[in-house]
Design an enzyme around this catalytic site. Structure first.
Site, PDB file in Angstrom:
ATOM      1  N   HIS A  60       0.349  36.057  34.554  1.00 41.39           N
ATOM      2  CA  HIS A  60       1.770  35.890  33.631  1.00 41.39           C
ATOM      3  C   HIS A  60       1.886  37.149  32.791  1.00 41.39           C
ATOM      4  O   HIS A  60       3.019  37.934  32.691  1.00 41.39           O
ATOM      5  CB  HIS A  60       1.871  34.649  33.164  1.00 41.39           C
ATOM      6  CG  HIS A  60       3.386  34.492  32.380  1.00 41.39           C
ATOM      7  ND1 HIS A  60       3.880  33.481  32.022  1.00 41.39           N
ATOM      8  CD2 HIS A  60       4.256  35.527  31.983  1.00 41.39           C
ATOM      9  CE1 HIS A  60       4.760  33.598  31.116  1.00 41.39           C
ATOM     10  NE2 HIS A  60       5.263  34.836  31.166  1.00 41.39           N
ATOM     11  N   GLU A 120       7.667  41.924  30.489  1.00 36.91           N
ATOM     12  CA  GLU A 120       6.119  41.873  29.848  1.00 36.91           C
ATOM     13  C   GLU A 120       5.735  42.959  29.215  1.00 36.91           C
ATOM     14  O   GLU A 120       5.229  42.636  28.049  1.00 36.91           O
ATOM     15  CB  GLU A 120       5.189  41.388  31.090  1.00 36.91           C
ATOM     16  CG  GLU A 120       5.382  40.121  31.842  1.00 36.91           C
ATOM     17  CD  GLU A 120       5.223  39.045  30.742  1.00 36.91           C
ATOM     18  OE1 GLU A 120       4.171  38.680  30.161  1.00 36.91           O
ATOM     19  OE2 GLU A 120       5.924  38.144  30.640  1.00 36.91           O
ATOM     20  N   HIS A 124       5.638  42.117  25.452  1.00 42.82           N
ATOM     21  CA  HIS A 124       4.307  41.851  24.832  1.00 42.82           C
ATOM     22  C   HIS A 124       3.266  43.264  24.825  1.00 42.82           C
ATOM     23  O   HIS A 124       2.776  43.520  23.860  1.00 42.82           O
ATOM     24  CB  HIS A 124       3.545  40.865  25.908  1.00 42.82           C
ATOM     25  CG  HIS A 124       4.183  39.577  25.994  1.00 42.82           C
ATOM     26  ND1 HIS A 124       4.154  38.710  24.666  1.00 42.82           N
ATOM     27  CD2 HIS A 124       4.927  38.913  26.850  1.00 42.82           C
ATOM     28  CE1 HIS A 124       4.692  37.664  24.931  1.00 42.82           C
ATOM     29  NE2 HIS A 124       5.073  37.747  26.389  1.00 42.82           N
TER      30      HIS A 124
HETATM   31  P1  5GP Z   1       7.088  35.603  28.012  1.00 40.38           P
HETATM   32  O1  5GP Z   1       8.610  35.856  28.226  1.00 40.38           O
HETATM   33  O2  5GP Z   1       6.616  35.256  26.623  1.00 40.38           O
HETATM   34  O3  5GP Z   1       6.519  36.344  28.859  1.00 40.38           O
HETATM   35  O4  5GP Z   1       7.058  34.256  28.930  1.00 40.38           O
HETATM   36  C1  5GP Z   1       7.888  33.184  29.024  1.00 40.38           C
HETATM   37  C2  5GP Z   1       8.848  33.397  30.472  1.00 40.38           C
HETATM   38  O5  5GP Z   1       8.069  33.940  31.428  1.00 40.38           O
HETATM   39  C3  5GP Z   1       9.640  32.178  30.930  1.00 40.38           C
HETATM   40  O6  5GP Z   1      11.049  32.383  30.607  1.00 40.38           O
HETATM   41  C4  5GP Z   1       9.194  32.216  32.482  1.00 40.38           C
HETATM   42  O7  5GP Z   1       9.919  31.672  33.015  1.00 40.38           O
HETATM   43  C5  5GP Z   1       8.666  33.509  32.579  1.00 40.38           C
HETATM   44  N1  5GP Z   1       7.989  33.485  33.922  1.00 40.38           N
HETATM   45  C6  5GP Z   1       6.902  32.939  34.231  1.00 40.38           C
HETATM   46  N2  5GP Z   1       6.524  33.489  35.329  1.00 40.38           N
HETATM   47  C7  5GP Z   1       7.431  34.279  35.765  1.00 40.38           C
HETATM   48  C8  5GP Z   1       7.766  34.988  37.036  1.00 40.38           C
HETATM   49  O8  5GP Z   1       6.761  34.780  37.917  1.00 40.38           O
HETATM   50  N3  5GP Z   1       8.664  35.677  37.156  1.00 40.38           N
HETATM   51  C9  5GP Z   1       9.636  35.862  36.125  1.00 40.38           C
HETATM   52  N4  5GP Z   1      10.622  36.492  36.264  1.00 40.38           N
HETATM   53  N5  5GP Z   1       9.328  35.136  35.110  1.00 40.38           N
HETATM   54  C10 5GP Z   1       8.362  34.471  34.889  1.00 40.38           C
END
Ligand code: 5GP
Length: 233
Positions: A60, A120, A124
């Site tokens: 992720h 990402e 981050h």
């Molecule tokens: P962050 O924004 O902090 O990286 O993590 C949360 C978000 O990552 C959530 O909105 C979640 O839906 C998204 N997310 C997790 N896995 C995936 C993925 O494989 N693809 C996409 N586009 N979003 C993801």
């Protein structure tokens, strides 16, 4: 003289937010279980278009953190798109965007096929840019996924996809696998069902040389409840 002092104070005040924003103290390396993340729920039906779904934990992200506050969107440093299909495939192998179908050599340049990595990096990666420039940020994250195979870790306790382990057995198995350090678990709970395992985070010191306990203040493990969870096949 007063003018110079005034300008100096102004400069320090201007630079302060930048320094604070990028002062990360540790990193959480987050891997996700595709069948868990892609479990449909009323709020998110058909969220995944990737077919077939990977049958290993995928990346992720790598999230720089500060022990006292959440770090996000630290600089405006832009994401650099991958230009070759080979580079795209190499990154996709461990860090796929599960919400998107797989592109072809003709379509992979479309912005949507790198939007997860862009997201990402922007949210981050920019928070550890002073130590990990973009190419390093992505390559170090992929290295971490090569070193930390969650399926293998769970298999040491016979916890396999398609089972319903207790949250404490998952937690303690990962804890032992990462030399007695606290991981960060995340589950989602569809209405009237048991929590589904979605993510497992491992925390590192800023230089990524040592695993540390994931800071208790930011742990998401409570989202998994206290009993059994679903680890869907
Ligand atoms: P962050 O924004 O902090 O990286 O993590 C949360 C978000 O990552 C959530 O909105 C979640 O839906 C998204 N997310 C997790 N896995 C995936 C993925 O494989 N693809 C996409 N586009 N979003 C993801």
């Amino acid at each position: 003289m007063m003018g110079i002092v005034f300008k100096l104070i102004l400069l320090i005040l201007l630079l302060c937010p930048l320094t604070i924003n990028s002062s990360f103290q540790y990193l959480t390396f987050v891997q996700q279980w595709p069948r868990g993340y892609c479990t449909d729920n009323p709020a998110n039906p058909n969220r995944c278009q990737r077919n077939p779904l990977p049958t290993v934990f995928t990346i992720h992200g790598l999230w720089p953190g500060n022990f006292t506050k959440i770090l996000q969107n630290c600089t405006s440093s832009p994401y650099t798109s991958l230009r070759t299909f080979q580079d795209w495939n190499n990154r996709n192998l461990r860090w796929p965007d599960l919400t998107k179908p797989s592109p072809t050599a003709q379509t992979f340049r479309q912005e949507k096929f790198q939007s997860f990595w862009r997201h990402e990096w922007t949210k981050h990666g920019t928070c550890s840019e002073n130590m990990y420039p973009q190419a390093t940020y992505f390559s170090r994250t992929i290295q971490l996924s090569q070193r930390h195979n969650i399926l293998n870790y769970l298999a040491t306790s016979n916890i396999r996809p398609g089972s319903n382990p207790t949250v404490s057995s998952v937690n303690s198995t990962i804890y032992k696998a990462i030399s007695n350090h606290v991981p960060d678990l995340m589950c989602v709970t569809p209405p009237r069902q048991t929590p589904v395992l979605v993510e497992i985070g491992i925390c590192f010191n800023a230089t990524m040389t040592t695993i540390i306990d994931c800071p208790s203040g930011f742990l998401r493990t409570r989202s998994c409840g206290t009993n059994t969870i679903s680890f869907p096949a």
